[in-house]
Scaffold this active site. Sequence first.
Site, mmCIF file in Angstrom:
data_model
loop_
_atom_site.group_PDB
_atom_site.id
_atom_site.type_symbol
_atom_site.label_atom_id
_atom_site.label_comp_id
_atom_site.label_asym_id
_atom_site.label_seq_id
_atom_site.Cartn_x
_atom_site.Cartn_y
_atom_site.Cartn_z
ATOM 1 N N ARG A 88 50.057 41.850 41.496
ATOM 2 C CA ARG A 88 49.486 41.067 42.597
ATOM 3 C C ARG A 88 48.173 40.422 42.178
ATOM 4 O O ARG A 88 47.293 40.190 42.989
ATOM 5 C CB ARG A 88 49.289 41.935 43.831
ATOM 6 C CG ARG A 88 48.416 43.160 43.647
ATOM 7 C CD ARG A 88 48.143 43.827 44.978
ATOM 8 N NE ARG A 88 47.412 45.083 44.830
ATOM 9 C CZ ARG A 88 46.904 45.740 45.856
ATOM 10 N NH1 ARG A 88 47.018 45.272 47.077
ATOM 11 N NH2 ARG A 88 46.266 46.878 45.658
ATOM 12 N N ASP A 249 46.603 52.579 32.810
ATOM 13 C CA ASP A 249 46.574 51.133 33.017
ATOM 14 C C ASP A 249 45.374 50.709 33.849
ATOM 15 O O ASP A 249 45.156 49.503 34.048
ATOM 16 C CB ASP A 249 47.869 50.656 33.683
ATOM 17 C CG ASP A 249 48.137 51.349 35.008
ATOM 18 O OD1 ASP A 249 48.344 52.566 34.983
ATOM 19 O OD2 ASP A 249 48.127 50.687 36.065
#
Length: 455
Positions: A88, A249
């Site tokens: 996103r 991440d």
Amino acid sequence: MASPSQPLGTIADFIADAVEAADFPRNILRFRNDRAAASVDLGGLTDAAWTDHFGQFAPLPGNLPQPLALRYHGHQFRVYNPDIGDGRGFTFAQVRDDTGRLLDLGTKGSGTTPYSRFGDGRLTLKGGVREVLATEMLEALGVNTSKSFSLIETGEQLHRGDEPSPTRSAVLVRLSHGHIRIGSFQRLGALGLTGEMDRLVRYVLDNLYGETPGDEPATQLFAHVVDRTARLAASYMAAGFVHGVLNSDNINITAESFDYGPWRFTPFWDERFTAAYFDQQGLYAFGRQAQAIHWDVVQLAIALAKLVPVEALAPILDTFPELYERALVGAILKRLGVEPSGDETDLATMQAIERGLAAQNVEIDQFFFDWAGGRRRGASPADPLYAQDFPDLEAMLARYRPARTTDHPYWADAAPCSMHIAEVEAIWAPIAEADDWAPFHAKIAAIHRMGEALA
């Protein structure tokens, strides 16, 4: 206008995918970080030009021609996931600050990408407000953090399972020292792309660390990451901050803190305090953050072992605990506002403070407010507890020289500036109920005032 910068384009062929921003029905500017904008020569933008670039994502002149969604893998709560990436968000532009440092303008809530999976690629307005509050507070407390650059409400109604729906939508732009993360290297290692990994190592050293790659660039980079991530973990502790989702991440290769979701500040030095309701095992609890970040750095070593023998990386990795302890001493003394003595008394002082706070009778913010500059100042609601929980502290701190004055009016306030969950909810409530942004902007001003006092 920002000087042209787009070195990310030189590695885009294996690190990212070109994407399009969502076409939002509205663009209502809610927050613009003029201090950060001035540092990258974007402070002169009108509000109309600002929303054009950071709400509709018209390219900045001479910059990336199209947004780039980064590819990466990562361990999420210790489970390896190869099906992630910028789901996103994207990197919209690269700029240089007034020191010449290369920075990214990256987004959150800018639409779907090839990595959105089943998500809508959007951000709730509340999530954007929370990220602004987190970054502003952390910056004031001296944590190396990304900066919330822009928050624009986008006029969509979103449905979420963890807050009342439908809820308002927004797009956030952050200014960050790169968006390359440990997971970026994990992906290349998992796919056997060693040539590309070597290129990425060299890109990071050259563009983000400002160093010429040497004979062993992988070990050169790894040494930096171990040192900086140890300092990041220590800064979280001194700030009383819990990130909440320290997946591999979410660990930036420059060790700049970023991507704030379920974060919280813990009122007390409670090692079991968690930020995320879904962290039921306390994997990323306040007192386990150094361990979690260390574990993520191990995953970077495993990836880099595709380029250099693990025997070259292991001794560097082994320095993490010592680097963390040293950084925690420095971070505690820095927040206290005293000059380190440079001998073994610094560690003893830090440990005494940690023991006292661990009794959980005195709030973290209150302690550092009361003892600013290493000297007890005025009356405090915690006064009856200091002799009990912090024996000999006054004599111990008397040996230190103040590192800053306490002349700023902030130090005469009745209470310290804090950012606990009840206050976050109190700031959001008038926005949700009456579109009243006054408490939000007042809090930002109060944070800036505290930051001036701490500087």
